[in-house]
Enzyme design. Sequence first.
Site, PDB file in Angstrom:
ATOM      1  N   GLU A 292      11.100  -2.167  -1.239  1.00 38.73           N
ATOM      2  CA  GLU A 292      11.960  -1.356  -0.314  1.00 38.73           C
ATOM      3  C   GLU A 292      13.145  -2.493  -0.026  1.00 38.73           C
ATOM      4  OE1 GLU A 292      10.802  -0.061   3.529  1.00 38.73           O
ATOM      5  OE2 GLU A 292      10.378  -2.200   4.107  1.00 38.73           O
TER       6      GLU A 292
ATOM      7  N   GLU B  35      12.897  -6.384  -0.711  1.00 39.43           N
ATOM      8  CA  GLU B  35      11.360  -6.541  -0.539  1.00 39.43           C
ATOM      9  C   GLU B  35      10.796  -6.662  -2.021  1.00 39.43           C
ATOM     10  OE1 GLU B  35       9.334  -4.778   2.490  1.00 39.43           O
ATOM     11  OE2 GLU B  35      10.885  -4.994   3.857  1.00 39.43           O
TER      12      GLU B  35
ATOM     13  N   ARG C 238       6.924  -7.531  19.335  1.00 43.24           N
ATOM     14  CA  ARG C 238       7.307  -8.845  19.056  1.00 43.24           C
ATOM     15  C   ARG C 238       8.312  -9.543  20.012  1.00 43.24           C
ATOM     16  NH1 ARG C 238      10.861  -8.463  13.881  1.00 43.24           N
ATOM     17  NH2 ARG C 238       8.995  -7.473  12.941  1.00 43.24           N
TER      18      ARG C 238
ATOM     19  N   GLY D  44       5.619  -0.879   9.552  1.00 38.87           N
ATOM     20  CA  GLY D  44       4.158  -0.667   9.144  1.00 38.87           C
ATOM     21  C   GLY D  44       3.769   0.598  10.120  1.00 38.87           C
TER      22      GLY D  44
ATOM     23  N   ASP E 259      13.661  -9.223   9.214  1.00 36.91           N
ATOM     24  CA  ASP E 259      13.051 -10.106  10.021  1.00 36.91           C
ATOM     25  C   ASP E 259      12.437 -11.332   9.199  1.00 36.91           C
ATOM     26  OD1 ASP E 259      11.343  -8.326   8.608  1.00 36.91           O
ATOM     27  OD2 ASP E 259      10.646  -7.403  10.360  1.00 36.91           O
ATOM     28  N   THR E 260      11.999 -11.102   8.136  1.00 36.43           N
ATOM     29  CA  THR E 260      11.376 -12.248   7.558  1.00 36.43           C
ATOM     30  C   THR E 260      12.500 -13.351   7.305  1.00 36.43           C
ATOM     31  OG1 THR E 260      11.915 -11.419   5.350  1.00 36.43           O
ATOM     32  CG2 THR E 260       9.674 -10.740   5.995  1.00 36.43           C
TER      33      THR E 260
ATOM     34  N   SER F   4       9.329   2.344  10.562  1.00 35.49           N
ATOM     35  CA  SER F   4       9.306   0.948  10.044  1.00 35.49           C
ATOM     36  C   SER F   4       8.337   0.064  10.955  1.00 35.49           C
ATOM     37  CB  SER F   4      10.735   0.383  10.512  1.00 35.49           C
ATOM     38  OG  SER F   4      10.816   0.294  11.960  1.00 35.49           O
TER      39      SER F   4
HETATM   40  N1  LIG Z   1       2.379  -0.063  -2.456  1.00 29.26           N
HETATM   41  C1  LIG Z   1       1.756  -1.074  -1.610  1.00 29.26           C
HETATM   42  N2  LIG Z   1       0.954  -1.866  -2.253  1.00 29.26           N
HETATM   43  C2  LIG Z   1       0.498  -2.843  -1.560  1.00 29.26           C
HETATM   44  N3  LIG Z   1       0.778  -3.318  -0.237  1.00 29.26           N
HETATM   45  C3  LIG Z   1       1.662  -2.335   0.298  1.00 29.26           C
HETATM   46  C4  LIG Z   1       2.355  -1.143  -0.470  1.00 29.26           C
HETATM   47  N4  LIG Z   1       3.294  -0.762   0.608  1.00 29.26           N
HETATM   48  C5  LIG Z   1       3.339  -1.556   1.454  1.00 29.26           C
HETATM   49  N5  LIG Z   1       2.562  -2.619   1.310  1.00 29.26           N
HETATM   50  C6  LIG Z   1       2.298  -3.401   2.464  1.00 29.26           C
HETATM   51  O1  LIG Z   1       2.835  -3.234   3.775  1.00 29.26           O
HETATM   52  C7  LIG Z   1       4.083  -3.781   4.164  1.00 29.26           C
HETATM   53  C8  LIG Z   1       4.751  -2.797   4.889  1.00 29.26           C
HETATM   54  O2  LIG Z   1       5.448  -1.691   3.996  1.00 29.26           O
HETATM   55  P1  LIG Z   1       6.884  -1.288   4.079  1.00 29.26           P
HETATM   56  O3  LIG Z   1       7.709  -2.621   3.714  1.00 29.26           O
HETATM   57  O4  LIG Z   1       7.043  -0.446   2.995  1.00 29.26           O
HETATM   58  O5  LIG Z   1       7.044  -0.597   5.151  1.00 29.26           O
HETATM   59  P2  LIG Z   1       7.814  -0.879   6.487  1.00 29.26           P
HETATM   60  O6  LIG Z   1       7.238   0.045   7.614  1.00 29.26           O
HETATM   61  O7  LIG Z   1       9.060  -0.711   6.225  1.00 29.26           O
HETATM   62  O8  LIG Z   1       7.566  -2.492   7.040  1.00 29.26           O
HETATM   63  P3  LIG Z   1       8.722  -3.496   7.458  1.00 29.26           P
HETATM   64  O9  LIG Z   1       9.666  -2.831   8.504  1.00 29.26           O
HETATM   65  O10 LIG Z   1       7.858  -4.557   8.295  1.00 29.26           O
HETATM   66  O11 LIG Z   1       9.395  -4.048   6.262  1.00 29.26           O
HETATM   67  C9  LIG Z   1       4.244  -4.586   2.968  1.00 29.26           C
HETATM   68  O12 LIG Z   1       5.133  -5.536   3.268  1.00 29.26           O
HETATM   69  C10 LIG Z   1       3.107  -4.659   2.160  1.00 29.26           C
HETATM   70  O13 LIG Z   1       2.626  -5.811   2.741  1.00 29.26           O
HETATM   71 MG   LIG Z   2       9.101  -3.580   4.453  1.00 33.56          MG
END
Ligand SMILES: Nc1ncnc2c1ncn2[C@@H]1O[C@H](COP(=O)(O)OP(=O)(O)OP(=O)(O)O)[C@@H](O)[C@H]1O
Ligand SMILES: [Mg+2]
Length: 381
Positions: A268, A256, A356, A150, A275-276, A148
């Site tokens: 997803e 999202e 954070r 990123g 968080d947002t 999670s």
């Molecule tokens: N296929 C994609 N195309 C463009 N940008 C992407 C893509 N996948 C992810 N991102 C960018 O990376 C961010 C994080 O991706 P994602 O939500 O899949 O992962 P996460 O690790 O679960 O993040 P979080 O926990 O912060 O929601 C997205 O909000 C977006 O800005």
């Molecule tokens: Mg995400």
Amino acid sequence: MKKILLLGSGELGKEFAISAQRLGCDIIACDSYPNAPAMQVADCFKVFDMLDPNKLKDAVKEFNPDFIVPEIEAIRTQELLKLEEQGFNIVPSARAVNLTMNRDEIRNRATALGIRTAKYEYASNIKELIAATQKIGFPCIVKPVMSSSGKGQTKLYGENNVENAWDEAARNMRGDRAKVIVEEFIVFNSEITLLTVKQKKGETLFCSPIGHTQSEGDYIESWQPFDINEDLLNQAQNISKVITDDLGGYGIFGVEFFVLENEVIFSELSPRPHDTGMVTMFTQNLNEFDLHLRALLELPIPNILLLRKGYSTVIKAGDDMPKNSKYEIKGLEKALLINNVDVRIFGKSKAWPGRRLGVILSSEKENGEAAKKFISIVKSK
Ligand SMILES: Nc1ncnc2c1ncn2[C@@H]1O[C@H](COP(=O)(O)OP(=O)(O)OP(=O)(O)O)[C@@H](O)[C@H]1O
Ligand SMILES: [Mg+2]
């Protein structure tokens, strides 16, 4: 008095615990380390490894809660399925928690439901990853199926860095499955979270969409309302309804989307406050934590009102912060002099690069950013 076992005691758990305290619930806050944010406002706490199925089961048996509310993904979710079968109430549902912690499982569900996503492929080793990136094309994004904020994500512009992307994902993947998803990179105009409230006795409700920006996959800022036309909003609401109905249960979901000119693309979702969505602490009559709580307690939600517009931006430790440092947050006396600015300090005892530590809430981006300029995080003894 309803007893709630909160699995995960970060900043979102803390605000949820505050909402629950206000309605007279009894909160047991759990996490792997003591004095976590939600523990500071709970009735009692328990420190244990929530990935350990026996410890998780023991904690549930010890407290015998009315509700088990996961706040994070790093939980032995298979155990939650068993506990649900035994009659425990998992929020929103064990199925929702179990499917959403794995990117591949929730992605497979979305595809089965006919929901459009970025093109994707899976890979379980470097050779498969090379083949997958060639199928998807460049640029693409490689992500561990379990991670999670990123963590472990790499954007690939060409064939050169595929091995590094595998190593980065392998270093940051949670759980025991070496598997990544490769996604087509979507060039979006913006991204949004649609907070979706699934209720037992009442229809599914939607908050006004929240715009947000992320840096390296991690949440930086969000705002509400987000300017979106009716057609795109309908698309997002329809998709959110379909997928949350499929996951089942009661509570709030943060769905999202990537927003393009004429369509929204599902990315997803979180089966919990997002968080947002912290911006709703500034904007709504009932914030996302209040809504999650009311939905699980089956209390009425007559309306969700956007009382005023708002902006939120995170306070994070800088890259120069040594790992596991004690720290101080400075500059509040200046930041809070600015009109319509509020701050939440999470109360985490240690900092490390990028951790954070708080969030600034404000009426607009300008005053929020001005307040942020006054805030600094310094290492302390
Ligand atoms: N296929 C994609 N195309 C463009 N940008 C992407 C893509 N996948 C992810 N991102 C960018 O990376 C961010 C994080 O991706 P994602 O939500 O899949 O992962 P996460 O690790 O679960 O993040 P979080 O926990 O912060 O929601 C997205 O909000 C977006 O800005
Ligand atoms: Mg995400």
